[in-house]
Design an enzyme around this catalytic site. Structure first.
Site, short mmCIF file in Angstrom:
data_model
loop_
_atom_site.label_atom_id
_atom_site.label_comp_id
_atom_site.label_asym_id
_atom_site.label_seq_id
_atom_site.Cartn_x
_atom_site.Cartn_y
_atom_site.Cartn_z
N LEU A 293 0.98 -1.26 0.02
CA LEU A 293 -0.02 -0.06 -0.09
C LEU A 293 0.85 1.20 -0.01
O LEU A 293 1.96 1.15 0.84
CB LEU A 293 -1.06 0.17 1.18
CG LEU A 293 -2.05 -1.08 1.29
CD1 LEU A 293 -2.73 -0.78 2.63
CD2 LEU A 293 -3.08 -0.82 0.22
N ASP A 294 0.39 2.21 -1.02
CA ASP A 294 1.78 3.41 -0.98
C ASP A 294 1.55 4.32 0.29
O ASP A 294 0.35 4.00 1.27
CB ASP A 294 1.45 4.02 -2.28
CG ASP A 294 -0.06 4.77 -2.40
OD1 ASP A 294 -0.48 5.03 -1.47
OD2 ASP A 294 -0.57 4.92 -3.44
N LEU A 295 2.39 5.29 0.05
CA LEU A 295 2.29 6.21 1.44
C LEU A 295 1.23 6.77 1.85
O LEU A 295 0.68 7.06 3.24
CB LEU A 295 3.38 7.22 1.12
CG LEU A 295 3.68 8.36 2.10
CD1 LEU A 295 4.32 7.73 3.39
CD2 LEU A 295 4.44 9.48 1.68
#
Length: 322
Positions: free
Chosen positions: A110-112
C-alpha cells in the site's frame, strides 16, 4: 549420456523463503549479493538444491528452522511506506509493528498515502502465492474522489480502461454516495499494478483524496483500528489456502471428548436427570430459549479472524523487515 536426474532437496531460494528470510524473488537477489552461504561456501546462484543436512547461513547467521505458516491482518495507517528500508529515511510499516512479532514480510503493498488492510506473513511461499495474479482473489477498496461522477462515468473501469498505453483488467466499480465536493466509490480488482486505482481515476478526470483497502480475498479489515495487528487463526489459514494440517508430535496428549449436554461426568445414558436444563445439541452458549438449534451468530467481518488485537508501539525496529 547426460544425467537429467533432479538433485535431492529444494532450491535454496525456496528454503530461504520458507524460513521467513524473504520472498523467493527477494531471496534470489540476496544470493546474488553474496549474503548466503551453504556449508561455509558463499552461494552466487539460486540454481542450487539443498537438503536438511546442509548448513545455510544468511549474513553469517544460521537460518532458523521453518516455522508453521502464519498470517496477520494489519491496519496500515497513512504515512508509512511498505518497504523493508526506505532510501528517503521515511518510517516503514515494519518500524511500527509490535516488538513481539516475528520477522514478517508484507503481501503486496500500500503506498504512502493509502491505508487499510495489509496482510503480513512469516512465510515467503505464502507471500508469493497470495500475490500471484492466478490466485484471482478480489481486492476491494473504498475510494474517495474529488468531483461528482455518475455510474456512466465509471463504465470504462468495468470494461477495462487503458492508461498511458497500459490496459487494466476490468474492475468492479460502484458509486456509493456523493458527499459535498467529494464522492465515495467501492472498487474491486484482481491485479495489483503500481498505483492502479489512482492512475485509473486520473484517466477519468478524478483525483483520489482517500484510499482504503477493506478486503483481500476472504480476509477483511473489519473493525481493526489504524496501527492494530491481529493474527488469523491457523485453521482459517489452512482452509483458505488449502494447506495441510500439521501433524501433532508423537506422544502429544489428545483432548478429552466433551460430555453430552445435561450429563454429569461419569453419568450413563438413561441415568437420573441432573436437575439442570439441558441445551440443544448444537445450540450456542447464551442462546435465547426457543432459538433455532445450531444457529450461529453473524460475526462482524474480520472480528474473529485471530487472537487479541494489539496496538503497534511507535518505535523503530528497522531489522524487522529484512
Amino acid at each position: 549420456m547426460a544425467d537429467n536426474t533432479t538433485p535431492p532437496g529444494d532450491r535454496i531460494a525456496k528454503v530461504l523463503a520458507r524460513a521467513g528470510i524473504a520472498s523467493r524473488r527477494e531471496a534470489e537477489r540476496l544470493i546474488a549479493e553474496g549474503r548466503v552461504a551453504v556449508n561455509g561456501k558463499t552461494v552466487d546462484s539460486p540454481a542450487l538444491n539443498v537438503t536438511e543436512a546442509d548448513k545455510i547461513t544468511f549474513d553469517g547467521t544460521p537460518i532458523a528452522e521453518p516455522e508453521p505458516p502464519r498470517l496477520w491482518r494489519y491496519h496500515k495507517p497513512v504515512g508509512l511506506v511498505t518497504t523493508a528500508k526506505d532510501e528517503k529515511g521515511r518510517e516503514t510499516v515494519f518500524d511500527a509493528l509490535p516488538a513481539d512479532l516475528p520477522r514478517v514480510m508484507s503481501v503486496g503493498r500500500l503506498d504512502l498515502n493509502s491505508e487499510g488492510l495489509l496482510l503480513l506473513t512469516n512465510d515467503g511461499e505464502i507471500k508469493r502465492r497470495l500475490e500471484l495474479p492466478t490466485t484471482g482473489w478480489l481486492r476491494r477498496y473504498r475510494v474517495r474522489v474529488k468531483g461528482a461522477p455518475t455510474e456512466d462515468d465509471l463504465a470504462p473501469l468495468r470494461a477495462g480502461i487503458e492508461v498511458e498505453g497500459e490496459r487494466f483488467k476490468p474492475m468492479e466499480a460502484r458509486l456509493d454516495r456523493l458527499q459535498g465536493a467529494n464522492a465515495w466509490l467501492t472498487l474491486g480488482l484482481r491485479e495489483g499494478r503500481n498505483r492502479e486505482i489512482r492512475r485509473a481515476m486520473g484517466a477519468l478526470g478524478l483525483v483520489v483524496n482517500r484510499l482504503i483497502r477493506i478486503s483481500y480475498g476472504p480476509f477483511r479489515l473489519g473493525e481493526l483500528k489504524p496501527g492494530e495487528v491481529e493474527e488469523i487463526k491457523g485453521r482459517i489459514l489452512r482452509e483458505q489456502l488449502g494447506l495441510e494440517s500439521p501433524e501433532p508430535p508423537v506422544g502429544t496428549a489428545q483432548a478429552k471428548p466433551k460430555r453430552g449436554p445435561g450429563r454429569k461426568p461419569g453419568a450413563t445414558p438413561g441415568g437420573k436427570p441432573t436437575g439442570k436444563p439441558s441445551r440443544a445439541p448444537n445450540a450456542r452458549p447464551g442462546a435465547k430459549p426457543g432459538g433455532k438449534p445450531g444457529a450461529k451468530p453473524d460475526p462482524k467481518p474480520g472480528a474473529r479472524a485471530g487472537s487479541a488485537r494489539r496496538k503497534a508501539p511507535a518505535r523503530p525496529r528497522p531489522e524487522r523487515g529484512r
